[in-house]
Design a protein around this motif. Structure first.
Motif, mmCIF file in Angstrom:
data_model
loop_
_atom_site.group_PDB
_atom_site.id
_atom_site.type_symbol
_atom_site.label_atom_id
_atom_site.label_comp_id
_atom_site.label_asym_id
_atom_site.label_seq_id
_atom_site.Cartn_x
_atom_site.Cartn_y
_atom_site.Cartn_z
ATOM 1 N N GLN A 107 17.065 50.587 -19.942
ATOM 2 C CA GLN A 107 16.017 49.949 -18.958
ATOM 3 C C GLN A 107 14.726 49.572 -19.944
ATOM 4 O O GLN A 107 14.107 48.424 -19.585
ATOM 5 N N ARG A 108 14.708 50.289 -20.955
ATOM 6 C CA ARG A 108 13.521 49.878 -21.806
ATOM 7 C C ARG A 108 14.006 48.234 -22.470
ATOM 8 O O ARG A 108 13.109 47.759 -22.449
ATOM 9 N N GLU A 109 15.116 48.213 -22.840
ATOM 10 C CA GLU A 109 15.534 46.876 -23.219
ATOM 11 C C GLU A 109 15.588 45.809 -22.321
ATOM 12 O O GLU A 109 15.219 44.702 -22.657
ATOM 13 N N ALA A 110 15.794 45.924 -21.097
ATOM 14 C CA ALA A 110 15.763 45.037 -19.974
ATOM 15 C C ALA A 110 14.400 44.787 -19.786
ATOM 16 O O ALA A 110 14.149 43.512 -19.301
ATOM 17 N N ALA A 111 13.487 45.700 -19.803
ATOM 18 C CA ALA A 111 12.023 45.313 -19.424
ATOM 19 C C ALA A 111 11.238 44.605 -20.671
ATOM 20 O O ALA A 111 10.241 44.017 -20.369
ATOM 21 N N LYS A 112 12.159 44.538 -21.605
ATOM 22 C CA LYS A 112 11.399 43.674 -22.952
ATOM 23 C C LYS A 112 11.242 42.396 -22.609
ATOM 24 O O LYS A 112 12.397 41.710 -21.930
ATOM 25 N N ALA A 113 10.263 41.521 -22.971
ATOM 26 C CA ALA A 113 10.308 39.834 -23.028
ATOM 27 C C ALA A 113 11.527 39.381 -23.731
ATOM 28 O O ALA A 113 11.921 40.225 -25.122
ATOM 29 N N PRO A 114 12.115 38.310 -23.623
ATOM 30 C CA PRO A 114 13.083 37.866 -24.261
ATOM 31 C C PRO A 114 12.851 37.511 -25.791
ATOM 32 O O PRO A 114 11.623 36.902 -25.872
ATOM 33 N N ASP A 115 13.408 37.634 -26.770
ATOM 34 C CA ASP A 115 12.994 37.079 -27.974
ATOM 35 C C ASP A 115 13.495 35.598 -28.331
ATOM 36 O O ASP A 115 14.032 35.065 -27.217
ATOM 37 N N PRO A 116 13.019 35.131 -29.395
ATOM 38 C CA PRO A 116 13.201 33.682 -29.407
ATOM 39 C C PRO A 116 14.820 33.419 -29.519
ATOM 40 O O PRO A 116 15.291 32.528 -28.915
ATOM 41 N N ALA A 117 15.494 34.157 -30.066
ATOM 42 C CA ALA A 117 17.147 34.211 -30.027
ATOM 43 C C ALA A 117 17.603 34.026 -28.780
ATOM 44 O O ALA A 117 18.589 33.295 -28.471
ATOM 45 N N GLU A 118 17.111 35.020 -28.045
ATOM 46 C CA GLU A 118 17.831 35.157 -26.646
ATOM 47 C C GLU A 118 17.317 33.784 -25.734
ATOM 48 O O GLU A 118 18.056 33.312 -24.854
ATOM 49 N N LEU A 119 16.136 33.221 -25.968
ATOM 50 C CA LEU A 119 15.898 32.024 -25.424
ATOM 51 C C LEU A 119 16.471 31.016 -25.800
ATOM 52 O O LEU A 119 17.096 30.083 -24.669
ATOM 53 N N ARG A 120 16.942 30.819 -26.960
ATOM 54 C CA ARG A 120 17.720 29.744 -27.395
ATOM 55 C C ARG A 120 19.019 29.722 -26.910
ATOM 56 O O ARG A 120 19.631 28.833 -26.551
ATOM 57 N N ALA A 121 19.655 31.095 -26.776
ATOM 58 C CA ALA A 121 20.989 31.224 -26.177
ATOM 59 C C ALA A 121 21.196 30.681 -24.947
ATOM 60 O O ALA A 121 22.058 30.088 -24.406
ATOM 61 N N VAL A 122 20.174 30.937 -23.931
ATOM 62 C CA VAL A 122 19.983 30.741 -22.296
ATOM 63 C C VAL A 122 19.787 29.258 -22.419
ATOM 64 O O VAL A 122 20.634 28.556 -21.860
ATOM 65 N N ALA A 123 19.189 28.800 -23.325
ATOM 66 C CA ALA A 123 18.743 27.047 -23.191
ATOM 67 C C ALA A 123 20.115 26.185 -23.813
ATOM 68 O O ALA A 123 20.625 25.419 -23.121
ATOM 69 N N GLN A 124 20.923 26.764 -24.512
ATOM 70 C CA GLN A 124 22.198 26.364 -24.922
ATOM 71 C C GLN A 124 23.114 26.485 -23.890
ATOM 72 O O GLN A 124 23.939 25.725 -23.718
ATOM 73 N N LYS A 125 23.261 27.507 -23.042
ATOM 74 C CA LYS A 125 24.221 27.640 -22.014
ATOM 75 C C LYS A 125 23.932 26.867 -20.917
ATOM 76 O O LYS A 125 24.866 26.354 -20.258
ATOM 77 N N ASP A 126 22.839 26.438 -20.734
ATOM 78 C CA ASP A 126 22.120 25.628 -19.672
ATOM 79 C C ASP A 126 22.677 24.218 -19.674
ATOM 80 O O ASP A 126 22.743 23.502 -18.710
ATOM 81 N N ASP A 127 22.823 23.766 -21.074
ATOM 82 C CA ASP A 127 23.153 22.418 -21.276
ATOM 83 C C ASP A 127 22.027 21.302 -20.700
ATOM 84 O O ASP A 127 22.402 20.371 -20.242
ATOM 85 N N GLY A 128 20.953 21.933 -20.782
ATOM 86 C CA GLY A 128 19.810 20.863 -20.523
ATOM 87 C C GLY A 128 19.593 20.939 -19.022
ATOM 88 O O GLY A 128 19.085 20.196 -18.549
ATOM 89 N N GLN A 129 20.201 21.570 -18.074
ATOM 90 C CA GLN A 129 20.268 21.571 -16.738
ATOM 91 C C GLN A 129 19.313 22.637 -16.008
ATOM 92 O O GLN A 129 18.905 22.441 -14.790
ATOM 93 N N GLY A 130 18.405 23.362 -16.859
ATOM 94 C CA GLY A 130 17.374 24.209 -16.347
ATOM 95 C C GLY A 130 17.999 25.405 -15.687
ATOM 96 O O GLY A 130 19.308 25.460 -15.591
ATOM 97 N N GLY A 131 17.130 26.291 -15.231
ATOM 98 C CA GLY A 131 17.597 27.295 -14.569
ATOM 99 C C GLY A 131 18.397 28.426 -15.399
ATOM 100 O O GLY A 131 18.113 28.508 -16.556
ATOM 101 N N GLY A 132 19.248 29.405 -14.674
ATOM 102 C CA GLY A 132 20.142 30.179 -15.500
ATOM 103 C C GLY A 132 21.321 30.247 -15.333
ATOM 104 O O GLY A 132 22.369 30.103 -14.971
#
Length: 132
Positions: A107-132
Motif C-alpha cells: 500500500q505504501r509503494e502504491a501510494a507513492k508518486a511514480p518516479d521518472p523511470a516508471e513514467l518513461r516505462a509507461v510512455a514507452q508502452k503507450d507508443d505515443g497514444q497517450g492514456g494507460g
C-alpha cells in the motif's frame, strides 16, 4: 518455492483442541503417578509377619523402578507438547504479521508518486497514444 496458506482461525481452533487434549493428558499423567505409587505400596511382599511399615517386595520394587525409568520420558512428552504449541502460535503470529507487513508495504509503494523511470516505462508502452 512452497506457497504458505495458513488459516489463523483454523490454527486457533486446532490449538484449542490440542490444549484440551494436553490438559486431559496432564490429568492422566497425575493419575498415572498416583496409581503407580499405590501399586508399588500395595504390591505386597513375600516376607513373613512384620512390625511397622511393610517392606518393599519384588513387585513393588519393579513398579517403582519402572516409574522412575519412565519419569523422564513423560516429562519430555509434556515439554515437547508445550514447545510444539508455543512454536505453532509463534509461527502463525509471524505469518500474520508478515502478511500485514507485506500488505502495508504494498500500500505504501502504491501510494507513492511514480518516479521518472516508471513514467518513461509507461510512455514507452503507450507508443505515443497517450492514456494507460
Amino acid at each position: 518455492m512452497t506457497k504458505w496458506d495458513i488459516d489463523p482461525g483454523g490454527v486457533a481452533s486446532i490449538l484449542s483442541l490440542v490444549g484440551l487434549a494436553a490438559d486431559d493428558m496432564s490429568k492422566d499423567v497425575k493419575g498415572y503417578g498416583e496409581a503407580v505409587t499405590d501399586a508399588a505400596a500395595w504390591a505386597g511382599t513375600i516376607s513373613g509377619p512384620y512390625c511397622g511399615s511393610a517392606p518393599a517386595g519384588p513387585v513393588g520394587v519393579a513398579v517403582a523402578t519402572f516409574a522412575s525409568d519412565t519419569e523422564a520420558k513423560i516429562r519430555f512428552l509434556a515439554a515437547r507438547t508445550k514447545k510444539s504449541l508455543d512454536g505453532t502460535v509463534q509461527a502463525t503470529t509471524a505469518y500474520v504479521t508478515g502478511d500485514l507487513d507485506m500488505a502495508a508495504d504494498a500500500q505504501r509503494e502504491a501510494a507513492k508518486a511514480p518516479d521518472p523511470a516508471e513514467l518513461r516505462a509507461v510512455a514507452q508502452k503507450d507508443d505515443g497514444q497517450g492514456g494507460g
